[in-house]
Design an enzyme around this catalytic site. Sequence first.
Site, PDB file in Angstrom:
ATOM      1  N   ASP A 100     -15.480  20.117  -7.469  1.00 35.73           N
ATOM      2  CA  ASP A 100     -14.672  19.422  -8.288  1.00 35.73           C
ATOM      3  C   ASP A 100     -14.865  19.769  -9.606  1.00 35.73           C
ATOM      4  OD1 ASP A 100     -17.214  18.196  -8.336  1.00 35.73           O
ATOM      5  OD2 ASP A 100     -16.497  16.219  -9.423  1.00 35.73           O
ATOM      6  N   GLU A 111     -18.953  15.864  -7.718  1.00 30.48           N
ATOM      7  CA  GLU A 111     -20.275  15.823  -8.381  1.00 30.48           C
ATOM      8  C   GLU A 111     -20.189  15.395  -9.871  1.00 30.48           C
ATOM      9  OE1 GLU A 111     -23.328  17.774 -10.962  1.00 30.48           O
ATOM     10  OE2 GLU A 111     -21.270  17.795 -11.195  1.00 30.48           O
TER      11      GLU A 111
END
Length: 408
Positions: free
Chosen positions: A81, A176
Amino acid sequence: MKVKDRFLKYVSFDTQSSHIPEKEGVYPSTAKQLVLLEYLRDELIAMGIDTKMDDYGYVTAKIPANTDKEIPKIGFIAHVDTSPDISGKDIKPRIIENYDGNDIILNEELGIIMKTAEFSSLRNHIGEELIVTDGTTLLGADDKAGVAEIMTMAEFLVNNPDFLHGDVYIAFTPDEEVGCGTEYFDVKNFGADFAYTVDGGGVGEVEYENFNAANAAITINGVNIHPGTAKNKMKNAILIAMEFQSMLPANENPMYTEGYEGFSHLNEIEGNVEKVSMNYIIRDHDRDLLEMKKARFEKIASYLNDKYGEGTVIADIKDSYYNMKELILPHFHLIENAYLAMRELEITPVTIPIRGGTDGARLSYEGLPCPNLATGGYNFHGRYEYISVDAMEKCMQVLLRIIEIYAR
């Protein structure tokens, strides 16, 4: 495939995570992350690597040992991400071959220039091949550079059976950037004894200290009365919120801190006279100092409740993660071997405290000691993000050298 080509492919996927999930109770926070995770799963399978993707989107893989020697099982982890801070959609990377050390015009039309006077790290890459943005999005090196380096490492291991190694484990994770990267990570089933997150910055970074972290959600409950008849009745939540902020030490604002200095950061505020919501992140490398900062928030809330009435200020403070240092020190071979790998590759290791968090911190507390390694990127989470292709290749070589050192 070269690490550069992989990186350029991966940044074409929009994988921005969100603090506000698309659907409550659904993980990851954005479904678009799963598109890249599925692509990585398929790419690993095509290499002939035993790979799985679970219901939460975690992609895990194992490259079996090709020697009978007893060797620690080493894992490498990266997240797919990108930060919610700035768009990661329709990224337009630009290649600068043989960088000359001058300012870089990212977007002439918009007047966006990456100046060496502001970003002095650029001068360390003269003669190298750089990848930059067009100034309208981030680049995504955090952490698609780590993903590309791990994938290229995996391909090398598969294609070079004479390169002796123990069991090597790989994991790619979502979310994350919003602090949930290990929310459902199954350490036991992952299988590694130790691991490295490949999620750092400049070449040579080896990190095993990070902030202890907490989040504080502050709710101010006011009373809204027409200002014409408000005397002795109105309780302005906006002004009380300003008062709350003014009671925090000014020198603990993150813009005044560095190194091991902690901070309390107001990163979101919204509301009106009736109600205000404030979100803070609280950070310190020293656990005792973090507890003092948290206690200060509670004390301010108590004071304002005494002043304005019980229930005016509600402070919901929760710990997020802790400094992994105390869990890495008993397994310092992880750091020593990373240092050795870099020195053998003529890279100078650098260890600085992480002024942020890392999935490795949470994984370390869940039983998987997990320091952090460099990816070669700079200026993460913004339009001035860039990465050196030369640095990515060096970082990938570091991963291979670490594997080789454990197999000696």
